[in-house]
Scaffold this motif. Structure first.
Motif, PDB file in Angstrom:
ATOM      1  N   SER A  35       0.813  -1.183   0.065  1.00 28.06           N
ATOM      2  CA  SER A  35      -0.038   0.189   0.077  1.00 28.06           C
ATOM      3  C   SER A  35       1.067   1.274   0.003  1.00 28.06           C
ATOM      4  CB  SER A  35      -1.083  -0.163   1.263  1.00 28.06           C
ATOM      5  OG  SER A  35      -1.665  -0.835   1.115  1.00 28.06           O
ATOM      6  N   GLY A  36       2.095   1.188  -0.421  1.00 30.73           N
ATOM      7  CA  GLY A  36       2.937   2.360  -0.440  1.00 30.73           C
ATOM      8  C   GLY A  36       3.844   2.489  -1.779  1.00 30.73           C
ATOM      9  N   TYR A  37       4.340   3.429  -1.837  1.00 29.03           N
ATOM     10  CA  TYR A  37       5.237   3.785  -3.052  1.00 29.03           C
ATOM     11  C   TYR A  37       6.538   3.541  -2.609  1.00 29.03           C
ATOM     12  CZ  TYR A  37       7.415   6.458  -6.920  1.00 29.03           C
ATOM     13  OH  TYR A  37       8.223   6.711  -7.867  1.00 29.03           O
ATOM     14  N   VAL A  38       7.308   2.809  -3.362  1.00 31.88           N
ATOM     15  CA  VAL A  38       8.525   2.484  -3.069  1.00 31.88           C
ATOM     16  C   VAL A  38       9.571   2.876  -4.086  1.00 31.88           C
ATOM     17  CG1 VAL A  38      10.295   0.509  -2.795  1.00 31.88           C
ATOM     18  CG2 VAL A  38       7.960   0.129  -2.089  1.00 31.88           C
ATOM     19  N   PHE A  39      10.696   3.844  -3.757  1.00 32.15           N
ATOM     20  CA  PHE A  39      11.622   4.155  -4.502  1.00 32.15           C
ATOM     21  C   PHE A  39      12.693   4.133  -3.743  1.00 32.15           C
ATOM     22  CE2 PHE A  39       9.670   7.631  -1.861  1.00 32.15           C
ATOM     23  CZ  PHE A  39      10.883   8.719  -1.585  1.00 32.15           C
ATOM     24  N   ARG A  40      14.182   4.362  -4.467  1.00 31.03           N
ATOM     25  CA  ARG A  40      15.567   4.217  -4.031  1.00 31.03           C
ATOM     26  C   ARG A  40      15.755   5.535  -3.932  1.00 31.03           C
ATOM     27  NH1 ARG A  40      15.997  -0.815  -3.728  1.00 31.03           N
ATOM     28  NH2 ARG A  40      16.091  -2.271  -5.414  1.00 31.03           N
ATOM     29  N   LEU A  41      16.586   6.068  -3.005  1.00 33.48           N
ATOM     30  CA  LEU A  41      17.076   7.336  -2.631  1.00 33.48           C
ATOM     31  C   LEU A  41      18.467   7.347  -2.246  1.00 33.48           C
ATOM     32  CD1 LEU A  41      16.622  10.511  -2.418  1.00 33.48           C
ATOM     33  CD2 LEU A  41      16.053  10.040  -0.215  1.00 33.48           C
ATOM     34  N   HIS A  42      19.383   7.834  -3.115  1.00 37.03           N
ATOM     35  CA  HIS A  42      20.829   7.688  -2.714  1.00 37.03           C
ATOM     36  C   HIS A  42      21.274   9.236  -2.322  1.00 37.03           C
ATOM     37  CE1 HIS A  42      25.116   6.474  -3.132  1.00 37.03           C
ATOM     38  NE2 HIS A  42      25.362   7.833  -3.267  1.00 37.03           N
ATOM     39  N   ILE A  43      21.774   9.317  -0.956  1.00 35.62           N
ATOM     40  CA  ILE A  43      22.347  10.667  -0.496  1.00 35.62           C
ATOM     41  C   ILE A  43      23.611  10.695  -0.353  1.00 35.62           C
ATOM     42  CG2 ILE A  43      21.903  12.385   1.532  1.00 35.62           C
ATOM     43  CD1 ILE A  43      19.029  11.215   1.735  1.00 35.62           C
ATOM     44  N   ASP A  44      24.403  11.551  -0.870  1.00 36.65           N
ATOM     45  CA  ASP A  44      25.784  11.618  -0.511  1.00 36.65           C
ATOM     46  C   ASP A  44      26.157  12.961  -0.440  1.00 36.65           C
ATOM     47  OD1 ASP A  44      28.483  11.487  -0.434  1.00 36.65           O
ATOM     48  OD2 ASP A  44      28.893  10.183  -2.106  1.00 36.65           O
ATOM     49  N   ASN A  45      26.123  13.692   0.642  1.00 32.43           N
ATOM     50  CA  ASN A  45      26.336  14.861   1.170  1.00 32.43           C
ATOM     51  C   ASN A  45      27.856  14.954   1.690  1.00 32.43           C
ATOM     52  OD1 ASN A  45      25.963  13.843   3.589  1.00 32.43           O
ATOM     53  ND2 ASN A  45      24.333  15.273   3.939  1.00 32.43           N
ATOM     54  N   ARG A  46      28.813  14.352   1.124  1.00 34.55           N
ATOM     55  CA  ARG A  46      30.060  14.571   1.605  1.00 34.55           C
ATOM     56  C   ARG A  46      30.737  15.679   0.487  1.00 34.55           C
ATOM     57  NH1 ARG A  46      31.918   8.382   1.646  1.00 34.55           N
ATOM     58  NH2 ARG A  46      30.700   8.438  -0.320  1.00 34.55           N
ATOM     59  N   SER A  47      31.625  16.523   1.148  1.00 29.80           N
ATOM     60  CA  SER A  47      32.323  17.564   0.515  1.00 29.80           C
ATOM     61  C   SER A  47      33.415  17.018  -0.257  1.00 29.80           C
ATOM     62  CB  SER A  47      32.879  18.552   1.476  1.00 29.80           C
ATOM     63  OG  SER A  47      31.699  19.261   2.148  1.00 29.80           O
ATOM     64  N   ALA A  87      50.557  19.285 -10.932  1.00 32.08           N
ATOM     65  CA  ALA A  87      49.635  18.167 -10.142  1.00 32.08           C
ATOM     66  C   ALA A  87      48.633  19.028  -9.360  1.00 32.08           C
ATOM     67  CB  ALA A  87      50.772  17.237  -9.369  1.00 32.08           C
ATOM     68  N   PHE A  88      47.537  18.160  -9.144  1.00 31.78           N
ATOM     69  CA  PHE A  88      46.362  18.561  -8.703  1.00 31.78           C
ATOM     70  C   PHE A  88      45.757  17.458  -8.119  1.00 31.78           C
ATOM     71  CE2 PHE A  88      44.821  18.473 -12.796  1.00 31.78           C
ATOM     72  CZ  PHE A  88      43.994  18.013 -12.968  1.00 31.78           C
ATOM     73  N   HIS A  89      44.841  17.614  -7.142  1.00 35.14           N
ATOM     74  CA  HIS A  89      44.019  16.741  -6.055  1.00 35.14           C
ATOM     75  C   HIS A  89      42.588  17.287  -6.490  1.00 35.14           C
ATOM     76  CE1 HIS A  89      47.996  15.362  -5.196  1.00 35.14           C
ATOM     77  NE2 HIS A  89      48.244  16.506  -4.801  1.00 35.14           N
ATOM     78  N   ALA A  90      41.653  16.530  -7.063  1.00 37.91           N
ATOM     79  CA  ALA A  90      40.220  16.838  -7.164  1.00 37.91           C
ATOM     80  C   ALA A  90      39.379  15.418  -6.595  1.00 37.91           C
ATOM     81  CB  ALA A  90      39.787  17.114  -8.560  1.00 37.91           C
ATOM     82  N   THR A  91      39.325  15.430  -5.321  1.00 33.16           N
ATOM     83  CA  THR A  91      38.763  14.254  -4.691  1.00 33.16           C
ATOM     84  C   THR A  91      37.415  14.464  -4.165  1.00 33.16           C
ATOM     85  OG1 THR A  91      39.718  14.787  -2.565  1.00 33.16           O
ATOM     86  CG2 THR A  91      40.997  13.493  -4.140  1.00 33.16           C
ATOM     87  N   HIS A  92      36.846  13.135  -3.835  1.00 34.18           N
ATOM     88  CA  HIS A  92      35.434  12.986  -3.386  1.00 34.18           C
ATOM     89  C   HIS A  92      35.460  11.611  -2.820  1.00 34.18           C
ATOM     90  CE1 HIS A  92      31.272  11.648  -2.698  1.00 34.18           C
ATOM     91  NE2 HIS A  92      31.056  13.007  -2.812  1.00 34.18           N
ATOM     92  N   PRO A  93      35.119  11.441  -1.279  1.00 30.71           N
ATOM     93  CA  PRO A  93      35.242  10.070  -0.856  1.00 30.71           C
ATOM     94  C   PRO A  93      34.632   8.956  -1.649  1.00 30.71           C
ATOM     95  CG  PRO A  93      34.359  11.621   0.841  1.00 30.71           C
ATOM     96  CD  PRO A  93      34.454  12.440  -0.512  1.00 30.71           C
ATOM     97  N   ALA A  94      33.732   9.067  -2.623  1.00 34.22           N
ATOM     98  CA  ALA A  94      33.166   7.898  -3.251  1.00 34.22           C
ATOM     99  C   ALA A  94      33.430   8.338  -4.860  1.00 34.22           C
ATOM    100  CB  ALA A  94      31.749   7.801  -2.987  1.00 34.22           C
TER     101      ALA A  94
END
Length: 185
Positions: A35-47, A87-94
């Motif tokens: 009786s409910g709507y199922v959806f996937r949510l991916h949250i990645d709020n890392r800097s 050289a440079f570093h452009a990073t994100h944890p994932a």
């Protein structure tokens, strides 16, 4: 009371119109469970992180405390092929980010690279798959026809985080700027 098919419909967003209106459609039956709507949510709020290393002569000195990288103008025939390491570093944890790296000599664009932080190579730079990039460039690639030059390196790292309605969340962006001058001793 469980909503019935004739009394209630779950709607799912499908797109956003040019005027900002969210366009919807009836949720597919496979998205309805218990009786409910199922959806996937991916949250990645890392800097993200943006950092630029000091330019260096291949196998030699890096920029001094005043931002100068001095080369030996009177060196033997191969001196114009002397390499300068950037050289440079452009990073994100994932690795959920993209970057833009630009180098300007005064107002002249010298390098413009845009890619995923996970790229193995981008615009002549070699990456390690985690956002760390470097390149060895000929002095003449940077200086063009000039004997000396002042440069700005600008790095922007932009995570792929969105509001869910197509607007990027800019709070996790990061930036780095470095200036240096390349001149004969």
């Amino acid at each position: 009371m469980t909503p019935g098919a004739t009394t209630f419909r779950f709607l799912a967003p499908t797109s956003t119109a040019a005027d900002g209106t969210v366009v919807t459609a009836t949720a597919p039956p496979a998205a309805i469970a218990g009786s409910g709507y199922v959806f996937r949510l991916h949250i990645d709020n890392r800097s993200t992180v943006a950092a630029i290393d000091a330019p260096a002569l291949a196998g030699g000195s890096a920029t001094d405390a005043c931002g100068f990288l001095l080369y030996d103008k009177g060196q033997a025939p191969g001196e114009k092929t002397a390499k300068i390491r950037l050289a440079f570093h452009a990073t994100h944890p994932a690795n959920h980010a993209v970057f833009a790296f630009d180098v300007r000599r005064a107002t002249t664009p010298v390098i413009d690279v845009d890619a995923e932080v996970s790229a193995a190579a981008a615009g002549g730079f070699i990456g390690d798959g985690d956002g760390n990039f470097s390149a060895s460039l000929l002095r003449t690639q940077l200086l063009g026809g000039c004997e000396k030059g002042a440069f700005a390196e600008v790095l922007r790292v932009l995570p792929k985080a969105t509001t869910g309605w197509g607007q990027r969340i800019t709070a996790y962006d990061s930036y780095a700027v470095r200036a240096f001058a390349l001149a004969p001793q």
